[in-house]
Design an enzyme around this catalytic site. Sequence first.
Site, PDB file in Angstrom:
ATOM      1  N   ASP A  48      52.203 -34.210 -17.766  1.00 50.36           N
ATOM      2  CA  ASP A  48      52.123 -34.607 -19.176  1.00 50.36           C
ATOM      3  C   ASP A  48      53.387 -34.209 -19.918  1.00 50.36           C
ATOM      4  O   ASP A  48      53.835 -33.058 -19.838  1.00 50.36           O
ATOM      5  CB  ASP A  48      50.919 -33.936 -19.843  1.00 50.36           C
ATOM      6  CG  ASP A  48      49.606 -34.499 -19.362  1.00 50.36           C
ATOM      7  OD1 ASP A  48      49.414 -35.712 -19.472  1.00 50.36           O
ATOM      8  OD2 ASP A  48      48.768 -33.713 -18.868  1.00 50.36           O
ATOM      9  N   ASP A 170      46.174 -41.718 -16.580  1.00 48.63           N
ATOM     10  CA  ASP A 170      45.511 -40.766 -17.472  1.00 48.63           C
ATOM     11  C   ASP A 170      45.164 -41.287 -18.859  1.00 48.63           C
ATOM     12  O   ASP A 170      44.316 -40.704 -19.525  1.00 48.63           O
ATOM     13  CB  ASP A 170      46.379 -39.508 -17.604  1.00 48.63           C
ATOM     14  CG  ASP A 170      45.586 -38.313 -18.130  1.00 48.63           C
ATOM     15  OD1 ASP A 170      44.351 -38.303 -17.966  1.00 48.63           O
ATOM     16  OD2 ASP A 170      46.188 -37.403 -18.705  1.00 48.63           O
ATOM     17  N   HIS A 416      50.654 -40.141 -23.909  1.00 49.67           N
ATOM     18  CA  HIS A 416      49.229 -40.301 -24.180  1.00 49.67           C
ATOM     19  C   HIS A 416      48.560 -39.028 -24.702  1.00 49.67           C
ATOM     20  O   HIS A 416      47.339 -39.044 -24.942  1.00 49.67           O
ATOM     21  CB  HIS A 416      48.491 -40.813 -22.932  1.00 49.67           C
ATOM     22  CG  HIS A 416      48.630 -39.953 -21.724  1.00 49.67           C
ATOM     23  ND1 HIS A 416      49.612 -40.148 -20.775  1.00 49.67           N
ATOM     24  CD2 HIS A 416      47.912 -38.895 -21.286  1.00 49.67           C
ATOM     25  CE1 HIS A 416      49.489 -39.270 -19.817  1.00 49.67           C
ATOM     26  NE2 HIS A 416      48.458 -38.477 -20.100  1.00 49.67           N
TER      27      HIS A 416
END
Length: 990
Positions: A48, A170, A416
């Site tokens: 991430d 994801d 995201h």
Amino acid sequence: MFKAFVLPLLLLCSARLACAGANCGYQTCNLGDENSLNVHLVPHTHDDVGWLKTVDQYYYGANQKIVQAGVQYILDSVVSQLLLDPNRRFIYVEMAFFARWWLEQSDHVKSQVKMLVDEGRLEFILGGWCMNDEAATHYNAIIDQMTLGMTFLNRTFGPCARPRVAWQIDPFGHSREQASLFAQMGFDGLFFGRLDFEDKQLREKELKMEEIWRGSESLDSPNADLFTGVNENGYGPPSGFCFDTYCADEPIMDDNSLEEFNVKDKVNFFVDAARRQAKHFKTNHIMMTMGSDFQYENAIMWFKNLDKLIKYVNAAKKNVTVFYSTPSCYLYALNQADKEWTVKTDDFFPYAERPHSFWTGYFTSRPGLKAYTRESNKFLQVCNQVEASSYFKNHQNTLSRTSAALKAAMGVAQHHDAVSGTSKQHVANDYAKRLYIGRESCKSVISEVISGSASQLTFCDYLNVTLCNYTQNMQQFTVIAYNPIGREISRYLRIPVDGSASFDVVDMATGNSVASELVPVTEATTSVRRNRGNAASELLFLATEPALGYQQYKVTKRSVSTNFLKKNPISKTKGDITISNEFYKVVFDGNSGLMKTVVNSASQIETMISQQLLWYNASLGNSASNQQSGAYVFRPNSTNPFHISADGKAEVKLVQSDNPLVQEVYQKFSDWAYQVVRLYKGKKFVEVEWTVGPIPVDDKWGKEIISRYDTPMVTNGYVYTDANGREVLERKYNYRPTWNLNQSEPVAGNYYPVNSRIYIKDSKYQLTVLTDRSQGGASLKNGSLELMVHRRLLGEDGKGVGEPLNETGQFGDGLIVRGKHWLLLDTITSSQRQHRLLAEEIFMSPLVAFQNVTSDTNTMGSGSWLVAPLPDNVHLLTLATTPDGVLIRLEHQFTKSDDAELSKPVTVSLKNLFKNFQPTSVEELWLGANAKKDDVTRLQWKLSERTKRENRVYNFERPYYDVTNDFQTSLGDNFDVTLQPMQIRTFLMK
């Protein structure tokens, strides 16, 4: 401080052909054994770009108290393990991390990594700067962040690094427009991990885990169509086969002299898992994702156990063949299987992982960050454009600053867990800080090009709350309004002033006076800015700006105003209140203070529209489920929202003036919820400015604030929402096109992402509401639509972020958010034209700056970079410089059915498009600008006979579903570009 990466565009040899010394692409793939079940093991890490820790903390492995994760160590470890065995493979995704790591490597390491890439052992999947969100992102920003990452790969490694597969494992729901964009970038396929649990159950049963996703209703097939697959285990390994520091599964212990010997059990468990998975898929190929969040920091654990797994399963002769692979190789195996595939035409929103757990809250979470990200995109486009204008003059980049920092910051912000609003608070602060740093650099670029000095212009970042000390304290100043759109627009500007005097406004290009008036600052504004400013009023005037250029206005303070006092708000206690202009009339109920009627005078449409601010109480769990509302999940504790005021009314005031440029009604629902409803002279919309916060939580309930519009329109449960700012999808209450919905949350389960607009319609009329940022929206009853504008929660939804969505703001008592909605009430035909053009103006609204009025000011009154304005249906999506020339994207911004005229194909010549720049050569690129259009041919797929019957839009004269570019690619001597509805075309001009 993060590093800004300058990413030039280099177009090398064909991505489908091997370069000198390279053996990459599909020809390197292991396709297994046609007579057995083939298991493609895909070693990967999901990193991430900020979530629980900031980007920097994740990269370096800092802040270990939150989570142990260090991307630099992952890449170090993986590369060293890949070099030990030529059979091993690994995929990597996020270029925001990889580009940083690459800059730190020695020449020796770089040469080894290039070898791994050339041999297909290290493969880049997706290739964007991040793995972007698909609900709260605008298509412009998606394209930019993908271009940023893929350009880095092309520059660094050449065509062997071109990603062939998109990898959205994801994000929390998936947009049809995202599929369309990926197809136009030249991807052969897409794989993702999250979809509604009921949808997945049916797909597993009907063998529809993989199919063709049609991404556009306007782009002729197959230009926006993409093979799409759902990962069986999200993006983790099957149960029992996680081999990482963070895992609890047993390693494979193969010394049979020891008591812990477990090879036989591991083989049997794995074969059983593979066969269970295979029951849900069409071919004798399945893919297993061997990795997860920030795994492979100690890659030897994974690879050593995967080596053993491959060895012992294959040796067991159980008709299962296991081998290292990649998503692109798995995709190629499916392609070579020569199966027929069905077609999907809707999207994957909303996403529910189980009953009562709809991930629809993040459509609105952190509305301040969502707005800042959206506005920063406009800043970036302006920065790119003025950089290009400087290049036009000098044919080289000579500016002291560049747009690189803002490009990188915007790339990170599309992640995201960034613009989605689902990170921890300190990470959200970091996203905003990065955007701020990038914007400051771009301010210097804009100032240097327009004024000749990097520090000449003054930018006021808080004009939306009437805060600008520069304009408030100056006796005379110049306003520069820059229009980033390729057609002339007129827009009202509101400039903070002290209000004690009158002002003259002069158009510096013509010398003509411009009508203006003073508008008092509202109570809502003073509640937002508190002690940060004291401007008493705003100077309002209509600025007309040339296409892709700027206009300057001189403002001079004169004498004490004689008519200001009578423009103060006057309370109305009896009778209805009405405001009107040439196009609209809005009536407010004198008793409730709420909007009650809207009249479109031009179209002779009148309907009752009741609008108000309301709130849902956020669930903290109940007997049906312990699921709470949080950053991801929206779960109200009742189906009916509550009134903000005790009696459901609003205090209302009217601004009166003689022959005004604007008429305004002020509404106060409480000390923390206000609205201003405006009608501007000459404008065909109703503007609703809402100010919400600090949301009180003393009652221990979290609150989710909505703006609801109720009408008598017969809409039969239908509502229409846009996808990432482009095409619109039809939604129906408690309905899904692809399965029979068992609805567990009648409110949250009917919310959808609204990026730019939402509307309802009946047989005659359409009510459209446009937004200035991404929000959640729904129609929960006939003739009604609502948008969630703000949320503050005390519970936590248990989805990983680990803290409540409780933004306390600058003053510590709660975040205050201000935004706008624009209402259009018109015939269905007229509405489609209007909302397309207005959405463009909202998204790319003028950038305003100020400077002193001096005798040596070296600016002109106005300027445009275009020789002539673009047609109304053409949007200049990108204008940016690269080391190889000028990158330009032209977009047809209407669908096939929007408008009788504007939906037609349109031709634009690149020959005489820009001043001071005549292209000598033009090359058409794929949308991601990382390959020439002629150098890439996408894979072909067969359609099932049933799909052929049900989808007559396809060209079935060809035996295969031929995924090639059907549009014009050759340009004439004038470099004429023809755009079909919704088509985006990308060019490199030299």
